[in-house]
Design a protein around this motif. Structure first.
Motif, short mmCIF file in Angstrom:
data_model
loop_
_atom_site.label_atom_id
_atom_site.label_comp_id
_atom_site.label_asym_id
_atom_site.label_seq_id
_atom_site.Cartn_x
_atom_site.Cartn_y
_atom_site.Cartn_z
N ALA A 166 -34.39 -11.52 33.48
CA ALA A 166 -35.53 -11.53 34.40
C ALA A 166 -35.21 -12.30 35.67
N LYS A 167 -34.40 -13.35 35.54
CA LYS A 167 -34.07 -14.18 36.69
C LYS A 167 -32.74 -13.78 37.33
N ASN A 168 -32.11 -12.74 36.75
CA ASN A 168 -30.83 -12.28 37.32
C ASN A 168 -29.83 -13.43 37.43
N SER A 169 -29.81 -14.24 36.39
CA SER A 169 -29.03 -15.47 36.45
C SER A 169 -28.18 -15.68 35.20
N VAL A 170 -27.14 -16.45 35.38
CA VAL A 170 -26.29 -16.87 34.28
C VAL A 170 -26.23 -18.38 34.31
N TYR A 171 -26.09 -18.98 33.12
CA TYR A 171 -26.10 -20.43 33.00
C TYR A 171 -24.87 -20.88 32.21
N LEU A 172 -24.52 -22.14 32.43
CA LEU A 172 -23.46 -22.76 31.65
C LEU A 172 -23.96 -24.12 31.19
N GLN A 173 -24.31 -24.19 29.93
CA GLN A 173 -24.71 -25.47 29.34
C GLN A 173 -23.46 -26.20 28.89
N MET A 174 -23.26 -27.38 29.43
CA MET A 174 -22.05 -28.15 29.15
C MET A 174 -22.43 -29.44 28.43
N ASN A 175 -22.01 -29.55 27.20
CA ASN A 175 -22.29 -30.74 26.39
C ASN A 175 -21.01 -31.52 26.12
N SER A 176 -21.17 -32.75 25.71
CA SER A 176 -20.03 -33.60 25.38
C SER A 176 -18.95 -33.55 26.47
#
Length: 126
Positions: free
Chosen positions: A74-84
């Motif tokens: 819906a937001k035409n977006s990609v995300y990168l969740q970076m932990n540790s």
């Protein structure tokens, strides 16, 4: 087509960050998006990729289990969740877009992508 990346910053080792990349000028459907990074003095390297058509995700060995790539249609977006996060993750992170689905071997190659975001700096202190 334009890609707008955001979310970088300065954090301590062990912290988390979430990068965002919004695509404009095209509604993503059967495309491939990825995150690459370039550390000081090093070549740009593949971090994670996602195929829009089947939501398959791929990771570099160095980030697997710590980073998660996801999409929001819906937001035409990609995300990168970076932990540790580790000091070795310090780099400028770039999102990239290729029209159409890529096979795994091509998905990890910088030359496979036609559009690039401007980059967002992630600095991890020890």
């Amino acid at each position: 087509v334009q890609l707008q990346a955001s979310g970088g910053g300065l954090v301590q080792a062990g912290a988390s960050l979430r990068l965002s990349c919004e695509a404009s000028g095209r509604t993503l459907s059967r495309d491939t998006m990825a995150w690459f990074r370039q550390a000081p003095g090093k070549e740009r390297e593949f971090v994670a990729g996602i195929r829009w058509s089947d939501n398959n995700k791929f990771y570099a060995p160095s980030v697997k289990g710590r980073f998660t790539i996801s999409r929001d249609h819906a937001k035409n977006s990609v995300y990168l969740q970076m932990n540790s996060l580790e000091p070795e993750d310090t780099a400028v992170y770039y999102c990239a877009l290729r029209f159409g689905s890529l096979i795994l071997s091509s998905l990890k190659q910088e030359s496979s992508y036609d559009y690039w975001g401007q980059g967002t700096l992630v600095t991890v202190s020890s």
